[in-house]
Scaffold this active site. Structure first.
Site, PDB file in Angstrom:
ATOM      1  CE1 TYR A   1      -3.734   2.427   0.599  1.00 48.42           C
ATOM      2  CE2 TYR A   1      -2.588   3.092   2.604  1.00 48.42           C
ATOM      3  CZ  TYR A   1      -3.588   3.290   1.678  1.00 48.42           C
ATOM      4  OH  TYR A   1      -4.449   4.353   1.823  1.00 48.42           O
TER       5      TYR A   1
ATOM      6  CE  LYS B   1      -3.419   5.706  -1.353  1.00 46.84           C
ATOM      7  NZ  LYS B   1      -4.383   6.488  -2.178  1.00 46.84           N
TER       8      LYS B   1
END
Length: 244
Positions: free
Chosen positions: A152, A156
């Protein structure tokens, strides 16, 4: 009104995206409520905005599909006359130690978070009017580096890098490009799969000793999307209550 600003908000059917959509509408912007699959929830947001006297329309789009994203922007132009603000709140989360992550999960996560952000950024750069604002959603975990967030955070971090470059590529256009990086925020997505002890521990991490609320993040986005944020450009705002 003829000079009403128009915002496209992805991932707007729930959580932080929903709060952003309703907050921008309360600030007087017409809002395109972007959603991936939950049409009923998106229509609820539209109805909530309309009930408060605002203007909104729902638009289905997989952010990773360029034709669907282009159609969403077309809808904004047809319904409201143009696009002044784009907020990309659509995203996926998968938690796993790096050593154990299924690569199909990685590919699916990055399709939405990286490719999707790129497609939204590209369409925004082509369509947004002078005086506009583009806001990408990142995560404070890019800096906090919690275990299990490797895939994740990788996605990002890519969003943050992309945003910093786009801000410079739009030189001379009078368009700001920034990212907001929330800390732990009380949404369905946050609570999913967490026990009470984990939630309490995360809530105690900021000096303010609470979880963020979707409205906390929406207010930061609204600042960047409004007249007060015009001198903030190419920045990542870590909206996390002071976690370090």
């Amino acid at each position: 009104m003829a000079d009403q600003r128009v915002a496209v908000v992805t991932g707007a059917s729930r959580g932080i995206g929903r709060a952003i959509a309703t907050t921008l509408a309360a600030d007087g912007q017409a809002v395109v409520v972007g959603y991936a699959g939950n049409e009923a929830a998106a229509k609820e947001v539209v109805e909530e905005i309309a009930a408060a006297g605002g203007k909104a329309i729902a638009a289905q789009a997989d952010v990773a599909e360029e034709d669907e994203v282009s159609a969403m922007f077309d809808l904004a132009v047809d319904a409201f006359g143009g696009v002044d603000v784009v907020v990309n709140s659509a995203g996926k989360l998968a938690l796993s130690p790096i050593a154990e992550l299924d690569l199909d999960v990685l590919d699916d996560l990055h399709r939405t978070n990286i490719r999707g952000s790129f497609v939204i950024a590209r369409e925004s750069a082509r369509r947004i009017r002078a005086g506009g604002a583009i806001v990408m959603l990142s995560t404070s975990v890019v800096g906090l580096q919690f275990p299990n967030y490797g895939a994740y955070v990788a996605s990002k971090a890519a969003v943050e890098a992309m945003m910093l470059i786009l801000a410079r590529e739009l030189r001379g256009r009078d368009v700001t490009v920034n990212a907001v990086a929330p800390g732990p925020t009380a949404t369905e997505l946050f609570f999913e799969g967490k026990d009470e002890a984990t939630i309490e521990r995360l809530a105690k991490q900021p000096p303010l000793e609470r979880l963020g609320a979707p409205a906390d993040i929406a207010d930061v986005v609204a600042f960047l999307a409004g007249p007060g944020g015009r001198w903030v450009n190419g920045q990542v705002l870590r909206a996390n209550g002071g976690i370090i």
